[in-house]
Design a protein around this motif. Structure first.
Motif, PDB file in Angstrom:
ATOM      1  N   ILE A  42     -16.756 -14.542   7.264  1.00  0.00           N
ATOM      2  CA  ILE A  42     -16.608 -13.186   7.767  1.00  0.00           C
ATOM      3  C   ILE A  42     -15.568 -12.458   6.928  1.00  0.00           C
ATOM      4  O   ILE A  42     -14.533 -13.002   6.591  1.00  0.00           O
ATOM      5  CB  ILE A  42     -16.150 -13.201   9.232  1.00  0.00           C
ATOM      6  N   MET A  43     -15.883 -11.233   6.578  1.00  0.00           N
ATOM      7  CA  MET A  43     -14.987 -10.414   5.810  1.00  0.00           C
ATOM      8  C   MET A  43     -14.538  -9.253   6.697  1.00  0.00           C
ATOM      9  O   MET A  43     -15.368  -8.597   7.296  1.00  0.00           O
ATOM     10  CB  MET A  43     -15.753  -9.878   4.605  1.00  0.00           C
ATOM     11  N   THR A  44     -13.263  -9.031   6.802  1.00  0.00           N
ATOM     12  CA  THR A  44     -12.788  -7.928   7.632  1.00  0.00           C
ATOM     13  C   THR A  44     -12.601  -6.692   6.764  1.00  0.00           C
ATOM     14  O   THR A  44     -12.172  -6.786   5.628  1.00  0.00           O
ATOM     15  CB  THR A  44     -11.459  -8.275   8.318  1.00  0.00           C
ATOM     16  N   MET A  45     -12.935  -5.553   7.321  1.00  0.00           N
ATOM     17  CA  MET A  45     -12.778  -4.304   6.587  1.00  0.00           C
ATOM     18  C   MET A  45     -11.414  -3.714   6.909  1.00  0.00           C
ATOM     19  O   MET A  45     -11.042  -3.604   8.071  1.00  0.00           O
ATOM     20  CB  MET A  45     -13.888  -3.342   6.962  1.00  0.00           C
ATOM     21  N   LYS A  46     -10.706  -3.343   5.873  1.00  0.00           N
ATOM     22  CA  LYS A  46      -9.389  -2.731   6.033  1.00  0.00           C
ATOM     23  C   LYS A  46      -9.502  -1.241   5.747  1.00  0.00           C
ATOM     24  O   LYS A  46     -10.277  -0.801   4.913  1.00  0.00           O
ATOM     25  CB  LYS A  46      -8.386  -3.362   5.065  1.00  0.00           C
ATOM     26  N   SER A  47      -8.682  -0.473   6.421  1.00  0.00           N
ATOM     27  CA  SER A  47      -8.699   0.976   6.275  1.00  0.00           C
ATOM     28  C   SER A  47      -7.879   1.405   5.055  1.00  0.00           C
ATOM     29  O   SER A  47      -6.728   1.000   4.890  1.00  0.00           O
ATOM     30  CB  SER A  47      -8.121   1.620   7.530  1.00  0.00           C
ATOM     31  N   LYS A  48      -8.491   2.245   4.218  1.00  0.00           N
ATOM     32  CA  LYS A  48      -7.794   2.768   3.052  1.00  0.00           C
ATOM     33  C   LYS A  48      -6.663   3.707   3.488  1.00  0.00           C
ATOM     34  O   LYS A  48      -5.573   3.678   2.917  1.00  0.00           O
ATOM     35  CB  LYS A  48      -8.781   3.508   2.149  1.00  0.00           C
ATOM     36  N   THR A  49      -6.923   4.493   4.518  1.00  0.00           N
ATOM     37  CA  THR A  49      -5.909   5.419   5.018  1.00  0.00           C
ATOM     38  C   THR A  49      -4.685   4.669   5.533  1.00  0.00           C
ATOM     39  O   THR A  49      -3.547   5.037   5.223  1.00  0.00           O
ATOM     40  CB  THR A  49      -6.495   6.292   6.146  1.00  0.00           C
ATOM     41  N   THR A  50      -4.925   3.597   6.286  1.00  0.00           N
ATOM     42  CA  THR A  50      -3.816   2.794   6.799  1.00  0.00           C
ATOM     43  C   THR A  50      -3.028   2.176   5.656  1.00  0.00           C
ATOM     44  O   THR A  50      -1.794   2.167   5.674  1.00  0.00           O
ATOM     45  CB  THR A  50      -4.338   1.691   7.738  1.00  0.00           C
ATOM     46  N   ALA A  51      -3.736   1.669   4.648  1.00  0.00           N
ATOM     47  CA  ALA A  51      -3.064   1.060   3.496  1.00  0.00           C
ATOM     48  C   ALA A  51      -2.212   2.091   2.753  1.00  0.00           C
ATOM     49  O   ALA A  51      -1.090   1.791   2.323  1.00  0.00           O
ATOM     50  CB  ALA A  51      -4.087   0.432   2.564  1.00  0.00           C
ATOM     51  N   ILE A  52      -2.714   3.306   2.613  1.00  0.00           N
ATOM     52  CA  ILE A  52      -1.951   4.362   1.923  1.00  0.00           C
ATOM     53  C   ILE A  52      -0.702   4.722   2.722  1.00  0.00           C
ATOM     54  O   ILE A  52       0.395   4.829   2.163  1.00  0.00           O
ATOM     55  CB  ILE A  52      -2.833   5.606   1.690  1.00  0.00           C
ATOM     56  N   ILE A  53      -0.860   4.888   4.031  1.00  0.00           N
ATOM     57  CA  ILE A  53       0.293   5.242   4.874  1.00  0.00           C
ATOM     58  C   ILE A  53       1.340   4.135   4.849  1.00  0.00           C
ATOM     59  O   ILE A  53       2.544   4.402   4.717  1.00  0.00           O
ATOM     60  CB  ILE A  53      -0.165   5.554   6.319  1.00  0.00           C
ATOM     61  N   LEU A  54       0.888   2.885   4.969  1.00  0.00           N
ATOM     62  CA  LEU A  54       1.833   1.765   4.913  1.00  0.00           C
ATOM     63  C   LEU A  54       2.517   1.690   3.553  1.00  0.00           C
ATOM     64  O   LEU A  54       3.713   1.385   3.469  1.00  0.00           O
ATOM     65  CB  LEU A  54       1.111   0.448   5.211  1.00  0.00           C
ATOM     66  N   SER A  55       1.782   1.971   2.497  1.00  0.00           N
ATOM     67  CA  SER A  55       2.373   1.928   1.170  1.00  0.00           C
ATOM     68  C   SER A  55       3.421   3.025   0.984  1.00  0.00           C
ATOM     69  O   SER A  55       4.476   2.787   0.402  1.00  0.00           O
ATOM     70  CB  SER A  55       1.277   2.061   0.105  1.00  0.00           C
ATOM     71  N   ILE A  56       3.125   4.216   1.479  1.00  0.00           N
ATOM     72  CA  ILE A  56       4.080   5.322   1.350  1.00  0.00           C
ATOM     73  C   ILE A  56       5.345   5.051   2.161  1.00  0.00           C
ATOM     74  O   ILE A  56       6.463   5.195   1.655  1.00  0.00           O
ATOM     75  CB  ILE A  56       3.435   6.653   1.788  1.00  0.00           C
ATOM     76  N   LEU A  57       5.149   4.646   3.419  1.00  0.00           N
ATOM     77  CA  LEU A  57       6.301   4.494   4.313  1.00  0.00           C
ATOM     78  C   LEU A  57       7.055   3.173   4.138  1.00  0.00           C
ATOM     79  O   LEU A  57       8.280   3.145   4.195  1.00  0.00           O
ATOM     80  CB  LEU A  57       5.851   4.634   5.771  1.00  0.00           C
ATOM     81  N   LEU A  58       6.310   2.076   3.951  1.00  0.00           N
ATOM     82  CA  LEU A  58       6.943   0.756   3.936  1.00  0.00           C
ATOM     83  C   LEU A  58       6.560  -0.077   2.713  1.00  0.00           C
ATOM     84  O   LEU A  58       6.670  -1.301   2.731  1.00  0.00           O
ATOM     85  CB  LEU A  58       6.560  -0.006   5.219  1.00  0.00           C
ATOM     86  N   GLY A  59       6.100   0.594   1.672  1.00  0.00           N
ATOM     87  CA  GLY A  59       5.649  -0.113   0.478  1.00  0.00           C
ATOM     88  C   GLY A  59       6.742  -0.897  -0.217  1.00  0.00           C
ATOM     89  O   GLY A  59       6.496  -1.953  -0.796  1.00  0.00           O
ATOM     90  N   GLU A  60       7.957  -0.412  -0.165  1.00  0.00           N
ATOM     91  CA  GLU A  60       9.058  -1.131  -0.814  1.00  0.00           C
ATOM     92  C   GLU A  60       9.401  -2.423  -0.087  1.00  0.00           C
ATOM     93  O   GLU A  60      10.055  -3.289  -0.644  1.00  0.00           O
ATOM     94  CB  GLU A  60      10.280  -0.228  -0.930  1.00  0.00           C
ATOM     95  N   LEU A  61       8.935  -2.559   1.154  1.00  0.00           N
ATOM     96  CA  LEU A  61       9.149  -3.792   1.903  1.00  0.00           C
ATOM     97  C   LEU A  61       7.940  -4.727   1.819  1.00  0.00           C
ATOM     98  O   LEU A  61       7.942  -5.795   2.427  1.00  0.00           O
ATOM     99  CB  LEU A  61       9.449  -3.465   3.371  1.00  0.00           C
ATOM    100  N   GLY A  62       6.914  -4.301   1.109  1.00  0.00           N
ATOM    101  CA  GLY A  62       5.740  -5.145   0.919  1.00  0.00           C
ATOM    102  C   GLY A  62       4.759  -5.137   2.073  1.00  0.00           C
ATOM    103  O   GLY A  62       3.818  -5.935   2.107  1.00  0.00           O
TER     104      GLY A  62
END
Length: 109
Positions: A42-62
């Motif tokens: 099974i492959m889970t689909m991840k949201s691009k929008t969520t990934a972008i928001i997490l990267s902007i806000l918490l990207g420096e924390l990985g």
């Protein structure tokens, strides 16, 4: 007689698996044929929008890497503060352009 029992067990497992898939999560998609164990990968689909928001806000924390399933790289990014800001910016660009996928190979939706 044993082969008939194995066949019944396999069909029973397939029925249970299909019911479990329907109950599991609408975000999952079967990706492979039945294997020897009678399960599908099974492959889970991840949201691009969520990934972008997490990267902007918490990207420096990985956190963006943790979200995409790259735990080891997430820890490394956390320790280095986003690669001193450079890795954070590169990951943000890769996510926006669609070049960075989830660890299981699925594209961001």
């Amino acid at each position: 007689m044993q082969s008939a029992e194995k066949s019944d067990d396999a069909s029973y497992a397939q029925v249970l698996y299909s019911v479990a898939l329907k109950l599991y999560n609408y975000n999952t998609v079967p990706m492979a044929d039945w294997n020897d164990m009678g399960r599908k990968e099974i492959m889970t689909m991840k949201s691009k929008t969520t990934a972008i928001i997490l990267s902007i806000l918490l990207g420096e924390l990985g956190v963006d890497r943790f979200y995409l399933g790259y735990t080891g790289l997430g820890i490394l990014k956390l320790i280095t503060a986003g690669g001193f800001g450079i890795w954070w910016l590169i990951d943000l660009i890769l996510i926006i352009t669609g070049k960075l996928t989830a660890k299981d190979g699925s594209e961001l939706v």
